[in-house]
Design a protein around this motif. Structure first.
Motif, PDB file in Angstrom:
ATOM      1  N   LYS A  33       2.450 -23.283  24.550  1.00 52.16           N
ATOM      2  CA  LYS A  33       1.557 -23.201  24.157  1.00 52.16           C
ATOM      3  C   LYS A  33       0.952 -21.324  24.497  1.00 52.16           C
ATOM      4  CE  LYS A  33      -1.612 -26.551  26.037  1.00 52.16           C
ATOM      5  NZ  LYS A  33      -2.198 -27.169  27.333  1.00 52.16           N
ATOM      6  N   GLU A  34       1.596 -20.892  24.189  1.00 50.95           N
ATOM      7  CA  GLU A  34       1.282 -18.772  23.619  1.00 50.95           C
ATOM      8  C   GLU A  34       0.963 -18.876  22.380  1.00 50.95           C
ATOM      9  OE1 GLU A  34       4.912 -18.702  24.609  1.00 50.95           O
ATOM     10  OE2 GLU A  34       5.673 -17.248  22.823  1.00 50.95           O
ATOM     11  N   GLY A  35       0.573 -17.334  22.272  1.00 54.60           N
ATOM     12  CA  GLY A  35      -0.029 -16.954  20.585  1.00 54.60           C
ATOM     13  C   GLY A  35      -1.333 -16.876  20.896  1.00 54.60           C
ATOM     14  N   ASP A  36      -1.891 -16.712  19.465  1.00 50.89           N
ATOM     15  CA  ASP A  36      -2.738 -16.440  18.603  1.00 50.89           C
ATOM     16  C   ASP A  36      -3.348 -17.703  18.105  1.00 50.89           C
ATOM     17  OD1 ASP A  36      -5.715 -16.303  18.380  1.00 50.89           O
ATOM     18  OD2 ASP A  36      -5.128 -13.979  17.394  1.00 50.89           O
ATOM     19  N   GLY A  37      -3.375 -19.314  17.382  1.00 49.28           N
ATOM     20  CA  GLY A  37      -3.760 -20.350  16.762  1.00 49.28           C
ATOM     21  C   GLY A  37      -1.895 -20.685  17.287  1.00 49.28           C
ATOM     22  N   LEU A  38      -2.203 -20.569  15.716  1.00 43.55           N
ATOM     23  CA  LEU A  38       0.076 -21.717  15.514  1.00 43.55           C
ATOM     24  C   LEU A  38      -0.303 -20.711  13.987  1.00 43.55           C
ATOM     25  CD1 LEU A  38       1.005 -24.101  14.859  1.00 43.55           C
ATOM     26  CD2 LEU A  38      -0.120 -24.416  12.376  1.00 43.55           C
ATOM     27  N   LYS A  39       1.404 -20.515  14.995  1.00 43.41           N
ATOM     28  CA  LYS A  39       2.482 -20.635  14.501  1.00 43.41           C
ATOM     29  C   LYS A  39       3.853 -21.144  14.402  1.00 43.41           C
ATOM     30  CE  LYS A  39       6.109 -16.075  14.754  1.00 43.41           C
ATOM     31  NZ  LYS A  39       6.134 -15.331  15.473  1.00 43.41           N
ATOM     32  N   ILE A  40       4.175 -21.560  13.775  1.00 46.12           N
ATOM     33  CA  ILE A  40       5.723 -22.597  13.250  1.00 46.12           C
ATOM     34  C   ILE A  40       6.632 -21.631  12.063  1.00 46.12           C
ATOM     35  CG2 ILE A  40       6.600 -24.485  12.099  1.00 46.12           C
ATOM     36  CD1 ILE A  40       3.609 -25.314  11.921  1.00 46.12           C
ATOM     37  N   THR A  41       7.928 -21.675  13.356  1.00 52.21           N
ATOM     38  CA  THR A  41       9.054 -21.563  12.553  1.00 52.21           C
ATOM     39  C   THR A  41      10.152 -22.089  12.725  1.00 52.21           C
ATOM     40  OG1 THR A  41       9.487 -20.642  15.268  1.00 52.21           O
ATOM     41  CG2 THR A  41       8.341 -18.851  14.283  1.00 52.21           C
ATOM     42  N   GLY A  42      11.125 -22.035  11.834  1.00 50.39           N
ATOM     43  CA  GLY A  42      12.377 -22.967  11.442  1.00 50.39           C
ATOM     44  C   GLY A  42      12.562 -23.843  10.886  1.00 50.39           C
ATOM     45  N   CYS A  43      11.435 -23.905   9.875  1.00 51.60           N
ATOM     46  CA  CYS A  43      11.296 -24.041   8.922  1.00 51.60           C
ATOM     47  C   CYS A  43      10.973 -23.651   7.284  1.00 51.60           C
ATOM     48  CB  CYS A  43      10.230 -25.588   9.205  1.00 51.60           C
ATOM     49  SG  CYS A  43       8.955 -25.035   9.069  1.00 51.60           S
ATOM     50  N   PRO A  44      10.647 -24.744   6.163  1.00 48.95           N
ATOM     51  CA  PRO A  44      10.788 -24.103   4.598  1.00 48.95           C
ATOM     52  C   PRO A  44       9.303 -23.242   5.213  1.00 48.95           C
ATOM     53  CG  PRO A  44      11.526 -25.492   4.555  1.00 48.95           C
ATOM     54  CD  PRO A  44      11.707 -25.517   6.080  1.00 48.95           C
ATOM     55  N   LYS A  45       9.242 -22.239   4.262  1.00 44.73           N
ATOM     56  CA  LYS A  45       7.675 -21.387   4.348  1.00 44.73           C
ATOM     57  C   LYS A  45       6.565 -22.718   4.095  1.00 44.73           C
ATOM     58  CE  LYS A  45       5.244 -17.125   3.062  1.00 44.73           C
ATOM     59  NZ  LYS A  45       5.572 -15.686   2.786  1.00 44.73           N
ATOM     60  N   GLU A  46       6.673 -23.043   2.953  1.00 44.45           N
ATOM     61  CA  GLU A  46       5.573 -23.607   2.863  1.00 44.45           C
ATOM     62  C   GLU A  46       5.554 -25.150   3.222  1.00 44.45           C
ATOM     63  OE1 GLU A  46       9.458 -26.323   0.701  1.00 44.45           O
ATOM     64  OE2 GLU A  46       8.887 -23.678   1.728  1.00 44.45           O
ATOM     65  N   TYR A  47       5.739 -24.700   5.006  1.00 44.42           N
ATOM     66  CA  TYR A  47       5.438 -25.950   5.897  1.00 44.42           C
ATOM     67  C   TYR A  47       5.048 -25.379   7.320  1.00 44.42           C
ATOM     68  CZ  TYR A  47       7.981 -29.669   3.091  1.00 44.42           C
ATOM     69  OH  TYR A  47       8.512 -30.159   1.571  1.00 44.42           O
ATOM     70  N   ARG A  48       4.758 -24.132   7.089  1.00 44.65           N
ATOM     71  CA  ARG A  48       4.463 -23.369   8.398  1.00 44.65           C
ATOM     72  C   ARG A  48       3.251 -23.144   8.611  1.00 44.65           C
ATOM     73  NH1 ARG A  48       9.092 -18.130   7.625  1.00 44.65           N
ATOM     74  NH2 ARG A  48      10.936 -19.502   8.012  1.00 44.65           N
ATOM     75  N   ASN A  49       2.335 -23.956   8.287  1.00 41.53           N
ATOM     76  CA  ASN A  49       1.134 -24.209   8.161  1.00 41.53           C
ATOM     77  C   ASN A  49       0.588 -25.496   8.920  1.00 41.53           C
ATOM     78  OD1 ASN A  49       0.747 -26.243   6.076  1.00 41.53           O
ATOM     79  ND2 ASN A  49       1.776 -24.536   5.075  1.00 41.53           N
ATOM     80  N   GLU A  50      -0.443 -25.306   8.914  1.00 40.72           N
ATOM     81  CA  GLU A  50      -1.556 -26.579   9.716  1.00 40.72           C
ATOM     82  C   GLU A  50      -1.970 -27.935   9.123  1.00 40.72           C
ATOM     83  OE1 GLU A  50      -6.460 -26.333   8.229  1.00 40.72           O
ATOM     84  OE2 GLU A  50      -5.598 -25.181  10.345  1.00 40.72           O
ATOM     85  N   ASN A  51      -1.024 -28.193   7.691  1.00 41.32           N
ATOM     86  CA  ASN A  51      -0.676 -29.241   7.755  1.00 41.32           C
ATOM     87  C   ASN A  51       0.868 -29.658   7.449  1.00 41.32           C
ATOM     88  OD1 ASN A  51      -3.238 -29.151   5.945  1.00 41.32           O
ATOM     89  ND2 ASN A  51      -2.415 -28.196   4.522  1.00 41.32           N
ATOM     90  N   ASN A  52       1.739 -29.237   8.479  1.00 45.51           N
ATOM     91  CA  ASN A  52       2.778 -29.437   8.848  1.00 45.51           C
ATOM     92  C   ASN A  52       2.537 -31.011   9.118  1.00 45.51           C
ATOM     93  OD1 ASN A  52       5.079 -29.459  11.455  1.00 45.51           O
ATOM     94  ND2 ASN A  52       5.605 -28.008   9.588  1.00 45.51           N
ATOM     95  N   LEU A  53       3.412 -31.408   9.023  1.00 49.57           N
ATOM     96  CA  LEU A  53       3.287 -33.116   9.738  1.00 49.57           C
ATOM     97  C   LEU A  53       3.071 -33.333  11.335  1.00 49.57           C
ATOM     98  CD1 LEU A  53       5.121 -35.841   7.590  1.00 49.57           C
ATOM     99  CD2 LEU A  53       2.656 -35.526   8.390  1.00 49.57           C
ATOM    100  N   CYS A  54       4.272 -32.578  11.399  1.00 51.76           N
ATOM    101  CA  CYS A  54       4.551 -32.212  13.250  1.00 51.76           C
ATOM    102  C   CYS A  54       3.433 -32.179  13.980  1.00 51.76           C
ATOM    103  CB  CYS A  54       5.678 -31.641  13.847  1.00 51.76           C
ATOM    104  SG  CYS A  54       6.510 -30.734  15.329  1.00 51.76           S
TER     105      CYS A  54
END
Length: 291
Positions: A33-54
């Motif tokens: 729980k940190e940062g500003d908004g959503l940040k996703i790392t460690g997966c292909p670029k196309e999945y680093r957004n709010e549509n990521n299933l996780c």
């Protein structure tokens, strides 16, 4: 906080869209729980957004509990589960998301509640059930309500995944299935589904061979797996007592009473299909866990 989620094999021959087993093959996902908004790392670029299933699953739990969304960092630390190979990679993402949302926000939701939320995201419970509860599960839908029960697995059985080098999407695998089946085929599958529960519990190899037979989905999907016939022949020559497609494929799951089966299979398959991967699978009894 880190969540560990197991891979899973659904269907198991006649148990189409019903049975599943969790494996000690894991994805580990960190949630902060940190940062500003959503940040996703460690997966292909196309999945680093709010549509990521996780993240989709994470938000569904917040919505269910009427909790406001908050800044979140998701870091995929370990990705052992092959993607689009029939080993429950999407169910692992969803299960990781619902588990993290519950723990990180101290919501105290039950596993049954998480199971229902995750099933709604996935659309079917067969992989979600073992990913959440662990072990060998049977699941069903009654309207929008998801049910799951667990069964024991014999320790005499040894499981090996033959993972081809080509992906097989669920959409393609479903597209080849007929829209209806004959009543004789339905009875064939129902009878073997009942036998399979006891065969996996007792480790009865003769019963297991018969119980894994199927007429509803595998005959159509086998044709999509290049090398299936050769791999099956090798496996049974080495002492497999049963086989099925893992999920919708392309992975094939072989079961043997021989501890040496995996080692011998690796040597044989490497000569035939050097780019394939073989994985020795051990059942996971716990399901998703917070580390």
């Amino acid at each position: 906080m880190i969540v560990r989620v197991p891979a899973s094999s659904a269907n198991l021959g006649p148990g189409f869209d019903c049975f599943g087993i969790a494996w000690q093959l894991y994805n580990e996902i960190e949630f902060l729980k940190e940062g500003d908004g959503l940040k996703i790392t460690g997966c292909p670029k196309e999945y680093r957004n709010e549509n990521n299933l996780c993240y989709t699953a994470y938000r569904e739990v917040l919505k269910y509990a009427d909790v406001p969304e908050h800044p979140l960092k998701i870091n995929f630390l370990k990705n052992e589960i092959p993607v689009s190979r029939g080993l429950g990679s999407s169910a692992a993402l969803i299960t990781g998301g619902v588990t993290a949302a519950n723990e990180l926000n101290n919501l105290k939701l039950t596993k049954q509640e998480l199971f229902s939320i995750a099933t709604a995201v996935e659309g079917h419970p067969d992989n979600i059930a073992p990913a959440i509860f662990g072990g060998f599960t049977a699941s069903a839908m009654d309207g929008e309500k998801a049910f799951s029960v667990s069964y024991p697995l014999s320790e005499k059985l040894h499981f090996t995944a033959f993972v081809p080098d080509r992906e097989l999407s669920t959409e393609l695998s479903r597209s080849v299935l007929p829209k209806s089946c004959k009543i004789t085929d339905a009875v064939f599958n129902i009878s073997r589904t009942a036998l399979l529960i006891k065969a996996l519990e007792t480790g009865d190899s003769e019963l297991l061979f018969t119980a894994l037979q199927d007429k509803i989905h595998q005959p159509y999907r086998f044709k999509l797996i290049e090398g299936y016939d050769e791999a099956k022949a090798v496996a049974f020559n080495l002492g497999a007592c049963g086989m099925c497609i893992s999920g919708s494929g392309s992975t094939m799951l072989f079961i043997s009473e021989k501890e040496s089966f995996y080692t011998n299979a690796v040597q044989s398959i490497e000569r035939l299909f050097p780019s394939w991967k073989l994985i020795q699978l051990i059942p996971d009894k716990l399901g998703a866990a917070v580390l």
